[in-house]
Design an enzyme around this catalytic site. Structure first.
Site, mmCIF file in Angstrom:
data_model
loop_
_atom_site.group_PDB
_atom_site.id
_atom_site.type_symbol
_atom_site.label_atom_id
_atom_site.label_comp_id
_atom_site.label_asym_id
_atom_site.label_seq_id
_atom_site.Cartn_x
_atom_site.Cartn_y
_atom_site.Cartn_z
ATOM 1 N N ASP A 176 -15.645 -1.665 3.583
ATOM 2 C CA ASP A 176 -16.280 -0.632 4.406
ATOM 3 C C ASP A 176 -15.228 -0.137 5.397
ATOM 4 O OD1 ASP A 176 -18.379 0.967 5.571
ATOM 5 O OD2 ASP A 176 -18.505 -0.480 7.198
ATOM 6 N N SER A 177 -15.575 0.912 6.119
ATOM 7 C CA SER A 177 -14.651 1.425 7.130
ATOM 8 C C SER A 177 -14.486 0.429 8.278
ATOM 9 C CB SER A 177 -15.186 2.741 7.679
ATOM 10 O OG SER A 177 -16.438 2.515 8.308
ATOM 11 N N TYR B 42 -15.181 6.670 9.061
ATOM 12 C CA TYR B 42 -14.996 7.550 7.912
ATOM 13 C C TYR B 42 -15.865 8.808 8.031
ATOM 14 C CZ TYR B 42 -12.765 3.941 4.868
ATOM 15 O OH TYR B 42 -11.937 3.027 4.291
ATOM 16 N N GLY B 43 -17.003 8.625 8.724
ATOM 17 C CA GLY B 43 -18.111 9.573 8.654
ATOM 18 C C GLY B 43 -17.834 11.036 8.896
ATOM 19 N N CYS C 5 -20.274 1.120 1.665
ATOM 20 C CA CYS C 5 -20.145 2.273 2.554
ATOM 21 C C CYS C 5 -20.692 3.509 1.839
ATOM 22 C CB CYS C 5 -18.668 2.463 2.881
ATOM 23 S SG CYS C 5 -18.324 3.922 3.869
ATOM 24 N N ASN C 6 -21.709 4.101 2.404
ATOM 25 C CA ASN C 6 -22.308 5.303 1.797
ATOM 26 C C ASN C 6 -21.321 6.469 1.783
ATOM 27 O OD1 ASN C 6 -25.559 4.818 1.669
ATOM 28 N ND2 ASN C 6 -24.616 3.648 3.302
ATOM 29 N N THR C 7 -20.552 6.575 2.863
ATOM 30 C CA THR C 7 -19.615 7.711 2.989
ATOM 31 C C THR C 7 -18.511 7.626 1.935
ATOM 32 O OG1 THR C 7 -20.006 7.513 5.374
ATOM 33 C CG2 THR C 7 -18.273 9.023 4.673
ATOM 34 N N GLU D 284 -18.681 0.069 16.575
ATOM 35 C CA GLU D 284 -17.351 -0.499 16.297
ATOM 36 C C GLU D 284 -16.611 -0.927 17.559
ATOM 37 O OE1 GLU D 284 -15.165 -0.983 13.476
ATOM 38 O OE2 GLU D 284 -17.036 -0.969 12.370
ATOM 39 N N CYS E 153 -26.415 4.382 6.287
ATOM 40 C CA CYS E 153 -25.045 3.996 6.659
ATOM 41 C C CYS E 153 -25.108 2.506 6.949
ATOM 42 C CB CYS E 153 -24.602 4.777 7.894
ATOM 43 S SG CYS E 153 -23.107 4.133 8.681
ATOM 44 N N THR E 154 -24.190 1.755 6.359
ATOM 45 C CA THR E 154 -24.278 0.292 6.470
ATOM 46 C C THR E 154 -24.141 -0.201 7.914
ATOM 47 O OG1 THR E 154 -21.935 0.189 5.842
ATOM 48 C CG2 THR E 154 -23.560 -0.182 4.122
ATOM 49 N N HIS E 155 -23.499 0.588 8.756
ATOM 50 C CA HIS E 155 -23.386 0.194 10.168
ATOM 51 C C HIS E 155 -24.755 0.140 10.850
ATOM 52 C CE1 HIS E 155 -19.088 0.955 9.822
ATOM 53 N NE2 HIS E 155 -18.932 0.376 11.004
HETATM 54 N N1 DGL Z 1 -20.504 2.346 7.057
HETATM 55 C C1 DGL Z 1 -20.197 3.582 6.468
HETATM 56 C C2 DGL Z 1 -21.350 4.172 5.700
HETATM 57 O O1 DGL Z 1 -22.149 3.433 5.148
HETATM 58 C C3 DGL Z 1 -19.365 4.589 7.206
HETATM 59 C C4 DGL Z 1 -19.360 4.588 8.681
HETATM 60 C C5 DGL Z 1 -18.202 5.396 9.220
HETATM 61 O O2 DGL Z 1 -17.091 4.896 9.137
HETATM 62 O O3 DGL Z 1 -18.425 6.508 9.701
HETATM 63 O O4 DGL Z 1 -21.479 5.364 5.568
#
Ligand code: DGL
Length: 269
Positions: free
Chosen positions: A11-12, A43-44, A74-76, A152, A184-186
């Protein structure tokens, strides 16, 4: 033949730990290598092209580890690069996408919400998925700028997280939404805060366990499941500052962990 090779999970940053936990729960005997690409996070809001390139760079590290499967936690990154990665690599690659399908089956009011990054929500992959459900349910999407940055932080400001989540869920609640997809996994890392804000009548949908089950299914299908009776090794790597990331990842993982720095490079593609 059963395989003792490790599984890569990336993930990011810390978000993918929410998926790693479920994988560990389901398959404790598998060796897992977690990569937090903290230096390049978030990443978003970065262009898809940059994320795609970065994913290939990170695969350089996983190649050296001889992973048998990859989980893009990570979805992104999935929206930006899963297709291209699958075209180049033969190993099973499990990606993730906002859980609109289960949410559309769970909703009673017919209104669901999707919280995700701008990168995910703007992607063709997401728009194609969403279009399959717009005649069945009303979908309120919300990009959440700043939220991942706050999660983060080495010392996140809970007040700021509450403020952002309140703002980003307002329209969903006003329109009578009852099912909220954490795209988003976060966001799964702060699900307790989100639950407090949206109330216990709202169902939060997170895909961590579904991804873990899909990983197991793909390993089984490819005869790659470990048959070890021992608990698998678990290692954590970051592209960011090791000391800072050790503190951050340990906090979200729930116990003190060692974190190493990894080097990435690009293969000729
Ligand atoms: N955790 C990531 C996701 O599921 C990306 C979060 C990010 O880095 O913006 O999309």
């Amino acid at each position: 033949m059963p395989s003792e090779a490790p599984i890569g999970v990336i993930d990011s940053g810390a978000g993918g730990l929410s998926v790693l936990k479920k994988i560990r729960e389901l398959m404790p005997n598998e060796e897992l290598i977690y990569v937090a690409d903290s230096w390049f996070a978030p990443y978003g809001e970065k262009p898809a092209e940059d994320i795609r390139r970065r994913c290939f760079e990170n695969m350089g590290f996983f190649d050296l580890q001889h992973i048998k499967a990859l989980v893009l936690a990570c979805n992104t990154a999935t929206a930006a690069a899963v297709k291209e990665l699958r075209a180049l690599y033969r190993i099973p690659i499990i990606g993730m996408e906002p859980a609109i399908k289960p949410a559309s089956e769970l909703t009673r009011t017919g209104v669901i919400g999707v919280m995700a990054t701008a990168g995910t929500l703007d992607s063709d992959k997401y728009l194609d998925l969403q279009s399959m459900y717009t005649d069945k349910v009303e979908i309120i999407t919300r990009a959440c700028p700043g939220l991942v940055d706050e999660i983060e932080k080495i010392e996140p400001d809970e007040g700021e997280i509450i403020k952002l989540v309140t703002e980003y869920t307002e329209e969903f609640l006003d329109r009578g939404g009852d099912t909220l997809v954490l795209g988003c996994t976060h966001y799964a890392l702060i699900s307790d805060i989100i639950r407090d804000i949206v109330g216990s009548n709202v169902v939060l949908v997170d895909t961590g366990m579904a991804v873990a089950k899909e990983l197991r299914r793909r390993l089984l299908e490819n005869d790659l499941l470990s048959d070890s009776l021992k608990t698998g090794r678990l290692s954590f790597f970051t592209s960011g500052n090791v000391q800072e990331q050790k503190a951050l990842l340990s906090r979200y993982w729930g116990e003190e962990i060692e974190v190493l720095r990894y080097l990435n490079f690009i293969l000729t593609i």
